[in-house]
Write a protein that holds these residues in place. Structure first.
Motif, short mmCIF file in Angstrom:
data_model
loop_
_atom_site.label_atom_id
_atom_site.label_comp_id
_atom_site.label_asym_id
_atom_site.label_seq_id
_atom_site.Cartn_x
_atom_site.Cartn_y
_atom_site.Cartn_z
N ALA A 59 -3.72 -4.74 -9.02
CA ALA A 59 -2.50 -3.93 -8.82
C ALA A 59 -1.26 -4.72 -9.19
O ALA A 59 -0.35 -4.22 -9.87
CB ALA A 59 -2.43 -3.48 -7.36
N ALA A 60 -1.20 -5.99 -8.75
CA ALA A 60 -0.01 -6.81 -9.01
C ALA A 60 0.16 -7.06 -10.51
O ALA A 60 1.28 -7.21 -10.99
CB ALA A 60 -0.12 -8.12 -8.26
N ASN A 61 -0.97 -7.12 -11.23
CA ASN A 61 -0.89 -7.40 -12.67
C ASN A 61 -0.74 -6.15 -13.53
O ASN A 61 -0.66 -6.24 -14.75
CB ASN A 61 -2.14 -8.18 -13.11
N MET A 62 -0.74 -4.99 -12.92
CA MET A 62 -0.59 -3.74 -13.69
C MET A 62 0.86 -3.63 -14.17
O MET A 62 1.77 -3.66 -13.35
CB MET A 62 -0.86 -2.54 -12.77
N PRO A 63 1.08 -3.52 -15.49
CA PRO A 63 2.46 -3.36 -15.94
C PRO A 63 3.09 -2.09 -15.33
O PRO A 63 2.38 -1.13 -15.03
CB PRO A 63 2.33 -3.19 -17.46
N VAL A 64 4.39 -2.13 -15.17
CA VAL A 64 5.08 -1.01 -14.52
C VAL A 64 4.83 0.31 -15.27
O VAL A 64 4.61 1.36 -14.65
CB VAL A 64 6.59 -1.32 -14.39
N HIS A 65 4.78 0.26 -16.61
CA HIS A 65 4.57 1.52 -17.34
C HIS A 65 3.20 2.12 -17.01
O HIS A 65 3.03 3.34 -16.97
CB HIS A 65 4.79 1.35 -18.86
N GLU A 66 2.22 1.24 -16.73
CA GLU A 66 0.89 1.78 -16.36
C GLU A 66 0.91 2.37 -14.94
O GLU A 66 0.27 3.38 -14.67
CB GLU A 66 -0.17 0.67 -16.45
N ALA A 163 0.57 10.38 1.00
CA ALA A 163 1.23 10.12 -0.30
C ALA A 163 2.45 9.21 -0.12
O ALA A 163 2.76 8.41 -1.00
CB ALA A 163 1.66 11.45 -0.93
N HIS A 164 3.12 9.31 1.04
CA HIS A 164 4.30 8.47 1.31
C HIS A 164 3.94 6.99 1.44
O HIS A 164 4.83 6.14 1.43
CB HIS A 164 5.02 8.94 2.58
N LYS A 165 2.67 6.70 1.60
CA LYS A 165 2.24 5.30 1.67
C LYS A 165 1.56 4.91 0.34
O LYS A 165 1.82 3.83 -0.19
CB LYS A 165 1.29 5.11 2.85
N VAL A 166 0.72 5.81 -0.19
CA VAL A 166 -0.06 5.46 -1.38
C VAL A 166 0.84 5.38 -2.63
O VAL A 166 0.73 4.41 -3.41
CB VAL A 166 -1.20 6.50 -1.59
N GLY A 167 1.74 6.34 -2.81
CA GLY A 167 2.62 6.34 -4.01
C GLY A 167 3.44 5.06 -4.08
O GLY A 167 3.36 4.31 -5.07
N PRO A 168 4.23 4.74 -3.02
CA PRO A 168 5.03 3.52 -3.06
C PRO A 168 4.19 2.24 -3.15
O PRO A 168 4.61 1.26 -3.77
CB PRO A 168 5.81 3.57 -1.74
N ALA A 169 2.99 2.23 -2.53
CA ALA A 169 2.15 1.02 -2.58
C ALA A 169 1.76 0.73 -4.03
O ALA A 169 1.86 -0.41 -4.51
CB ALA A 169 0.90 1.21 -1.72
N ILE A 170 1.30 1.76 -4.75
CA ILE A 170 0.88 1.56 -6.14
C ILE A 170 2.11 1.26 -7.01
O ILE A 170 2.08 0.37 -7.86
CB ILE A 170 0.10 2.79 -6.64
N ALA A 171 3.20 1.97 -6.77
CA ALA A 171 4.42 1.75 -7.56
C ALA A 171 4.92 0.31 -7.42
O ALA A 171 5.49 -0.24 -8.36
CB ALA A 171 5.51 2.72 -7.10
N SER A 172 4.70 -0.30 -6.24
CA SER A 172 5.22 -1.66 -6.03
C SER A 172 4.13 -2.72 -6.24
O SER A 172 4.34 -3.89 -5.93
CB SER A 172 5.84 -1.78 -4.64
N GLY A 173 2.94 -2.31 -6.75
CA GLY A 173 1.93 -3.30 -7.16
C GLY A 173 1.02 -3.80 -6.06
O GLY A 173 0.51 -4.92 -6.13
N ASN A 174 0.79 -2.99 -5.04
CA ASN A 174 -0.08 -3.37 -3.93
C ASN A 174 -1.43 -2.64 -3.98
O ASN A 174 -1.54 -1.57 -4.58
CB ASN A 174 0.59 -3.01 -2.59
N ALA A 175 -2.41 -3.20 -3.27
CA ALA A 175 -3.64 -2.46 -2.96
C ALA A 175 -3.45 -1.82 -1.59
O ALA A 175 -2.68 -2.31 -0.78
CB ALA A 175 -4.84 -3.39 -2.93
N ILE A 176 -4.16 -0.72 -1.34
CA ILE A 176 -3.94 0.00 -0.08
C ILE A 176 -5.26 0.59 0.44
O ILE A 176 -6.06 1.13 -0.34
CB ILE A 176 -2.84 1.08 -0.25
N PRO A 201 -7.18 1.95 -11.53
CA PRO A 201 -8.28 0.98 -11.52
C PRO A 201 -8.94 0.91 -10.14
O PRO A 201 -8.25 0.99 -9.11
CB PRO A 201 -7.58 -0.35 -11.85
N SER A 202 -10.28 0.75 -10.15
CA SER A 202 -11.01 0.80 -8.88
C SER A 202 -10.58 -0.35 -7.98
O SER A 202 -10.10 -1.37 -8.45
CB SER A 202 -12.51 0.75 -9.14
N LYS A 203 -10.78 -0.18 -6.71
CA LYS A 203 -10.52 -1.19 -5.65
C LYS A 203 -9.04 -1.31 -5.28
O LYS A 203 -8.69 -2.05 -4.38
CB LYS A 203 -11.09 -2.55 -6.02
N ILE A 204 -8.14 -0.60 -5.99
CA ILE A 204 -6.74 -0.63 -5.55
C ILE A 204 -6.56 0.30 -4.35
O ILE A 204 -5.81 0.01 -3.43
CB ILE A 204 -5.79 -0.21 -6.71
#
Ligand code: NAP
Length: 478
Positions: A59-66, A163-176, A201-204
């Motif tokens: 997640a942390a290595n996913m470019p922002v555009h992805e 969604a209020h937790k999952v959307g921002p978590a992925i947007a900011s490069g975290n796993a959840i 990607p799986s496991k995020i």
């Protein structure tokens, strides 16, 4: 409405898994079985955490555009299948189909705002040369993801609050890892389906279904979890805070929200706004209007109009678009609400409307003559019950509004700007609505409370701030 007949699987570490032990999900309206979900064990939760350790790196290595692309695709997926999502919300929870459709639409917005905010996770340059002797220094800070977030969610908005937790978590490069409410796990699983279909990607993201009291501690106490983002009741929140250890905490808890109606207010507007604020989602809403303080000059007129509209509120079948209010989440909860009202009526309270229960259904209920210290006035009722208090002045209203251990949002109806500002300054809440009830929210505003209503803020951008830490970078140019 869709009838789900096969047992659902949970998304754990990139795989959709079933388990021999299951939890049955019921429709609270008639207790019919909808389906089953796996009853995850402690070992399952540990497995999800192990997978998330890998997922956090991805997640942390996913470019922002992805990140933007995958969140937008998940939102598109939900938009294409919105009716299926609404039907599941309306089936497993309390909401009418009309309320459920609104929740789906808000969930899509929450995800789209998350995708937009991903491109705005900016830092700042720092003027290091403000300190004598540091003239040759330059630098900046940026936000880095905390790592793995544990998201624990309640039953009342089973899709959008996840969604209020999952959307921002992925947007900011975290796993959840999401642990949804046991009563309403299907909407969270549908959200996971959308992200899976979108190519996350799986496991995020894992959504692990099971009992909070059995598998919650493993998740909350694990040292690899860097933040617990909890939405739910005060008691559970306090327990989690006690055992979580050294990690970030976001606590979105309950309330018994006040609304103040001053003598110069537009009474019709105040009545209709407070009616939907009190009885929407069967009063099972953290922002729900529970206590209304009305200046005595308008008290009788407010009471008459409010009671008339409460009596017109249509209680019934969730599938019917003309229904205003469905059942509470369980018959047990309806009985609890009935008992709280009975206890108030055994005291000094007067019943102005409602007070009737039929299985899980409870009619819109209006009380007055309730002492400010009564349990029903101090605790969170989380049901369709509202208390009307006459007050002499704004000062008295503010004092009584603050006289509880909660402070999420409040509302005030007045045309006087000075009085509005007095209330803004003195009400102990995280948000105040002028000429609206406490029950107002858009998904892009900072949202959260004070005192027993919690700490930290949600609302996509605020959530992303909470889910990241600033890292300072300094160049020594000497
Ligand atoms: P709850 O009973 O506190 O449960 C919330 C979540 O916590 C559920 O997923 C539950 O799992 C889990 N849980 C229970 N015990 C746990 C433990 N020991 N460790 C870890 N997790 C545990 O709340 P609820 O009845 O579902 O929801 C109603 C409350 O949420 C109300 O107070 C409402 O005001 C509040 N709320 C606040 C907001 C906000 O944004 N401020 C929004 C919505 C709701 P199980 O379901 O398996 O027990």
């Amino acid at each position: 409405m869709e009838t789900v007949t096969k047992g659902k699987k949970m998304l754990l570490g990139g795989k959709w898994l079933g388990r021999e032990e299951t939890i049955t999900v019921y429709d609270p309206q008639d207790n019919t079985v909808i389906t089953t979900v796996p009853k995850a064990s402690k070992a399952d939760m540990l497995r999800a955490i192990q997978a998330a350790e890998e997922g956090a790196k991805t997640a942390a290595n996913m470019p922002v555009h992805e990140r933007i692309s995958v969140i937008q695709k998940a939102a598109d997926y939900i938009a294409r299948k919105s009716e299926r999502y609404a039907e599941i919300i309306a089936r497993e929870g309390s909401k009418t189909i009309t309320e459920a459709r609104k929740e789906v639409s808000r969930c899509i917005t929450t995800l789209r705002v998350s995708a937009e905010e991903a491109r705005r996770m900016n830092g700042e340059t720092i003027a290091f040369d403000q300190m004598p002797g540091h003239e040759n220094r330059v630098g900046y800070y940026y936000h880095f993801p905390v790592g793995i977030i544990a998201a624990i969610t309640p039953f009342n908005d089973p899709l959008n609050l996840v969604a209020h937790k999952v959307g921002p978590a992925i947007a900011s490069g975290n796993a959840i890892i999401v642990k949804p409410a046991t009563l309403t796990p299907l909407s969270a699983l549908l959200l996971a389906e959308a992200f899976d279909a979108a190519g996350l990607p799986s496991k995020i993201l894992s959504v692990v279904t099971g009992s909070g009291s059995e598998i919650g501690d493993v998740l909350v106490m694990h040292p690899s979890i860097r933040m617990v983002s909890f939405t739910g009741g005060l008691e559970t929140g306090e327990r989690i805070a006690r055992i979580a250890g050294l990690k970030k905490l976001s606590m979105e808890l309950g309330s018994n929200s006040p609304v103040i109606v001053l003598k110069d207010a537009d009474i019709d507007a105040a009545v209709s706004s407070c009616i939907t604020g009190a009885f929407g989602a069967v009063g099972q809403n953290c922002l729900g209007v529970q206590r209304i303080f009305i200046e005595k000059e308008q008290f009788d007129s407010f009471v008459e109009k409010f009671v008339e509209q409460a009596n017109q509120f249509k209680v019934g079948d969730k599938k019917d678009v003309t229904t205003d209010m469905g059942p509470l989440i369980t018959e047990k909860e309806a009985i609890r609400v009935e008992e709280w009202v009975a206890e108030a009526l055994e005291g000094e309270a007067t019943l102005l409307a409602g007070g009737k229960r039929n299985r899980a259904f409870y009619s819109p209920t209006v009380l007055t003559d309730v002492p400010a210290d009564a349990k029903i006035a101090k605790e969170e009722i989380f049901g369709p019950v509202v208390i009307l208090f006459p007050v002499e002045t704004l000062d008295e209203a503010i004092e009584k509004a603050n006289h509880v251990n909660y402070g999420l949002q409040a509302g005030i109806f007045t045309k006087d700007i000075d009085l509005a500002f007095t209330a803004i300054k003195r009400l102990e809440v995280g948000g105040i609505m002028i000429n609206d009830s406490s029950d107002y929210r858009i998904d892009a505003m900072p949202f959260g409370g004070v005192k027993g209503s919690g700490m930290g803020r949600e609302g996509v951008r605020s959530t992303m701030q909470e889910m990241t830490e600033p890292k300072v970078v300094n160049f020594n140019l000497k």
